[in-house]
Every structure is written in C-alpha cells, then in structure tokens.
Design a protein around this motif. Sequence first.
Motif, PDB file in Angstrom:
ATOM      1  N   GLU A 234      -0.203  -3.151  10.871  1.00 53.54           N
ATOM      2  CA  GLU A 234      -0.221  -2.984   9.416  1.00 53.54           C
ATOM      3  C   GLU A 234      -1.086  -4.089   8.829  1.00 53.54           C
ATOM      4  O   GLU A 234      -0.785  -5.271   8.970  1.00 53.54           O
ATOM      5  CB  GLU A 234       1.203  -3.100   8.880  1.00 53.54           C
ATOM      6  CG  GLU A 234       1.311  -2.817   7.406  1.00 53.54           C
ATOM      7  CD  GLU A 234       2.593  -3.378   6.824  1.00 53.54           C
ATOM      8  OE1 GLU A 234       2.589  -3.723   5.639  1.00 53.54           O
ATOM      9  OE2 GLU A 234       3.575  -3.502   7.571  1.00 53.54           O
ATOM     10  N   ARG A 236      -2.548  -6.245   5.832  1.00 56.29           N
ATOM     11  CA  ARG A 236      -2.071  -6.561   4.487  1.00 56.29           C
ATOM     12  C   ARG A 236      -3.030  -7.422   3.677  1.00 56.29           C
ATOM     13  O   ARG A 236      -2.894  -7.537   2.474  1.00 56.29           O
ATOM     14  CB  ARG A 236      -0.707  -7.234   4.568  1.00 56.29           C
ATOM     15  CG  ARG A 236       0.403  -6.257   4.921  1.00 56.29           C
ATOM     16  CD  ARG A 236       1.765  -6.842   4.619  1.00 56.29           C
ATOM     17  NE  ARG A 236       2.078  -7.951   5.492  1.00 56.29           N
ATOM     18  CZ  ARG A 236       2.773  -7.854   6.626  1.00 56.29           C
ATOM     19  NH1 ARG A 236       3.257  -6.695   6.980  1.00 56.29           N
ATOM     20  NH2 ARG A 236       2.990  -8.904   7.382  1.00 56.29           N
ATOM     21  N   ARG A 241       2.774  -4.578   1.235  1.00 58.58           N
ATOM     22  CA  ARG A 241       2.566  -3.171   1.533  1.00 58.58           C
ATOM     23  C   ARG A 241       2.885  -2.324   0.306  1.00 58.58           C
ATOM     24  O   ARG A 241       3.949  -2.456  -0.284  1.00 58.58           O
ATOM     25  CB  ARG A 241       3.482  -2.769   2.677  1.00 58.58           C
ATOM     26  CG  ARG A 241       3.147  -1.425   3.217  1.00 58.58           C
ATOM     27  CD  ARG A 241       3.517  -1.347   4.644  1.00 58.58           C
ATOM     28  NE  ARG A 241       4.894  -0.884   4.776  1.00 58.58           N
ATOM     29  CZ  ARG A 241       5.448  -0.615   5.951  1.00 58.58           C
ATOM     30  NH1 ARG A 241       4.768  -0.819   7.057  1.00 58.58           N
ATOM     31  NH2 ARG A 241       6.671  -0.194   6.022  1.00 58.58           N
TER      32      ARG A 241
END
Length: 246
Positions: A234, A236, A241
């Motif tokens: 993920e 960032r 998020r």
Amino acid sequence: MAEEFPEGIDPRRVPAHVACVMDGNGRWAARRGLPRTEGHAAGETALWDTVEGALALGIRWLTMFAFSTENWRRPPDEVRYLMHFNEDLLVRRRDELHEKGVRIRFAGRRDWRVPRRVLRRMDESVALTEKNRRMTLTMAFNYGGRAEIVDAVRQLVADGVRPERVDERAIRARLYHPDQPDPDLVIRTSGEYRISNFLLWQLAYSELVFSDVLWPDFRRQHLYQAVAEYQRRERRYGGVRVDRGA
Ligand code: IPE
Ligand code: IPE
Ligand code: MG
C-alpha cells in the motif's frame, strides 16, 4: 506477440518504472569454483530474460544498475572485463532490442575512465533506438546516486540559479533523465539489503523488494514475483489511505 499476460498480476497496476540492482555475480561464480568474470558473463541471460519479462508485463521504464561509480575499486582485470563485456553485450543485442521497440539509454558519468570505444557504442545504441517508445531500458553505467546529485548541483550553479529559486523541481530538472518517472519498484538480488548508491533522489517513495536469488539465476518469473509483491503493498506517500474508507 501473442504472449499471454503473466498469471497473478493485475494488468491495470503494473509499475511504470522498475529499477534493478543486479547483484551476486561474483558469489554465483565462486560457488562454482569459477572466476568472478564468469558470473558477469552468466548475468547476461538474466538480463535479457528480465527485459523480455518486462516487455510481457508492459513495463514502460526499466533501469538496470550495471556499473557503479564505486566499482572502479575492483581489481583492474575485473574492471576491464566489465567495460568490454558491456560494450560487447550492446553490440550483440542492440538490433534485437531495436526490433522490439526498446529505447536504450544510459545514466552515469562519461568520465575519462570509460574507454572511448565503449562510449561510442553507447552513443550509437542511443541514436539507433531513440525513436522507440515501447519501453525505455536505461543502463546505469558508471552511475552513482550521489554523483548524479552533485552533477545536478553543478548544473544549477552553472545556470546561475539564485538560491531562492532552488527547489525540488529545479534539482529534478537537472538529473540525468528528468523525463523519467521515479521508480515504482526497485528489486535488489543476492540477499543484500542496501541501496549501494543507486538512484538516491528518485527512490524517495519507491517500493523495495529484496530477493535472495543471485543475479545470474534471476529470470522473468522472479520479476513477476516481485511485481506481485509490489501489488500487495500500500503506497501512501506520507499521507493516509483514502481509497477504502476507515
Ligand atoms: C554484480 O555482481 C555486478 C556488478 C556489481 C558489476 P557482483 O560482482 O557485485 O557480485 P558479488 O556481489 O560479488 O557476488
Ligand atoms: C551494486 O552492487 C552495483 C551494481 C549492481 C552495479 P555492488 O556489489 O557494487 O554493491 P555493494 O558493494 O555490495 O554494496
Ligand atoms: Mg555485489
């Protein structure tokens, strides 16, 4: 090319730019009781298989670390071998790369230590492929991340840029290839967990994947594994998020 898209990879989230530290050639050779240079020679297959894999995935930018500004510290025989090996590899493969629509580029210092003939081959390869757009293959050759930043700063000074005008854009515009996006994914082989002066500016938010495979054993499947790993991360960029709610 009716090649199938590799399984387990989301074609919509393929990294635009993959950069690779090709490491472990010497250890690969040592394990076989061979001279280190045999490891470099064996790395050629890995390089081309990785290029093919990157093309199959539709990766637009591929940057390969071939020789660092610190690699001059190696024994003269090995340095000599690497210079001529890189030249030879270019001459043997550039037509094929050209046919595949690959644009060849180099990143690094063109200093007096690089033999003239090697520079000439590099220039020829760049000229031959400069109109290709399917993928840009950048060979980081006599490349150092710090040297690149130093060169950018020298250029800033030479351009007479006033201190208050120095910002990230001004620096980026003076890197070796300002049009190139930052790497999304960096792969380092051979089980070493370090950057070794590769793309220091550009790596600020890259995803790093380390592989235990020694470079000569690296194949497109390892690239696919690294891309699959990348797709599980993920990103960032210092934010939070926002895509999936709380
Ligand atoms: C990478 O393999 C190739 C270059 C740095 C040119 P090495 O030659 O560094 O191999 P190891 O790390 O000694 O095994
Ligand atoms: C990094 O590998 C440079 C290249 C792959 C060309 P090195 O083998 O030179 O890096 P260190 O010495 O292990 O950090
Ligand atoms: Mg090494």
